[in-house]
Design an enzyme around this catalytic site. Structure first.
Site, mmCIF file in Angstrom:
data_model
loop_
_atom_site.group_PDB
_atom_site.id
_atom_site.type_symbol
_atom_site.label_atom_id
_atom_site.label_comp_id
_atom_site.label_asym_id
_atom_site.label_seq_id
_atom_site.Cartn_x
_atom_site.Cartn_y
_atom_site.Cartn_z
ATOM 1 N N GLY A 157 9.188 -5.409 1.504
ATOM 2 C CA GLY A 157 9.328 -4.969 2.885
ATOM 3 C C GLY A 157 9.661 -6.134 3.791
ATOM 4 N N TYR A 184 -0.832 8.208 6.811
ATOM 5 C CA TYR A 184 -0.794 6.751 6.860
ATOM 6 C C TYR A 184 -2.199 6.171 6.726
ATOM 7 C CZ TYR A 184 0.110 2.010 8.457
ATOM 8 O OH TYR A 184 0.184 0.636 8.538
#
Length: 252
Positions: free
Chosen positions: A13, A151
């Site tokens: 990422g 999340y």
């Protein structure tokens, strides 16, 4: 001499946001950094900026992760530091209205992705007798007020995974889980200007310390980039371990 001189780091990422900032910080400390993400243009731009290696890969796919690790070893050397940072987020304030595939995709990237990356690097680290793993967690895993079920749940799973992995690898490979705080990125664009924003420099600085080896006694402990003073934690490491501090626990 820079404290990470010549060490090989993989930042997943790493094409933008927190990951790109971590990659910049590690490079400035002397590490040779491989930047990984799914978007070629982003990882190539980030890698070019720091003189690193761009690696396109999908952390949720085992074959892609294995190929990514091999590419880093071939282009640089075997990985000394894994920064398992890749993650995604969706706003699911009415989680029952979200498509199941979209909801589960959160776990495929945020949880399975961390596991697959760790699984891919640990055997080599054990064989070489060195290595460190830093996992990006989140305060959303435990702080009150979160309304994002997928999340928050995925980050709770990551935190527990990292803590147990650290115990399994105790004395061999230090594993850390940290929270970067609420940093302005594309993923947090939903938050308003008056949100309690965390300075973006804090997470990279923390990762740099964790990568250096000076904080190895804190392996398995949850560390917040803004709310914890890592230098103080290092000084108090014996107390922290003895009293089971910096851990997410049910207290009665």
């Amino acid at each position: 001499m820079p404290e990470l001189d010549g060490r090989i780091a993989l930042v997943t990422g790493g094409g933008r946001g927190i990951g790109a900032n971590i990659a910049r910080e590690l490079a400035s400390a002397g590490a040779r950094v491989a930047v990984s993400a799914r978007t070629r243009e982003q990882v190539e731009a980030a890698a070019t900026e720091i003189g690193g290696l761009a690696v396109v890969g999908d952390v949720s796919d085992a074959d892609s992760v294995d190929a990514m690790v091999r590419e880093v070893a071939s282009g640089l050397r075997p990985i000394d530091l894994l920064c398992a940072n890749a993650g995604i987020g969706i706003q699911d304030h009415e989680t029952w209205t979200v498509e199941p595939t979209d909801w589960w995709r959160m776990f495929e990237v945020n949880v399975l992705g961390v596991y697959l990356c760790c699984r891919a690097v640990i055997p080599g680290m054990l064989e070489r007798g060195r290595g460190r793993i830093v996992i990006t967690g989140s305060g959303a895993s435990y702080l009150p007020g979160s309304t994002n079920a997928s999340y928050s749940a995925s980050k709770a799973a990551v935190g527990r995974f990292g803590e147990i992995l650290a115990k399994q690898l105790e004395g061999r490979i230090p594993v850390f889980v940290f929270s970067p705080g609420l940093v302005r990125t594309e993923m947090t664009a939903w938050a308003g200007d008056d949100a309690p924003w965390t300075p973006p420099k804090l997470a990279p600085r923390l990762v740099r310390v964790l990568a250096s080896g000076r904080a190895d006694a804190l392996a398995g402990r949850y560390i917040h980039a803004e709310h914890d003073d890592v230098e103080d934690l290092i000084r108090r490491a014996d107390e922290i371990r003895e009293n089971d501090l910096n851990a997410l626990r049910l207290r009665r």
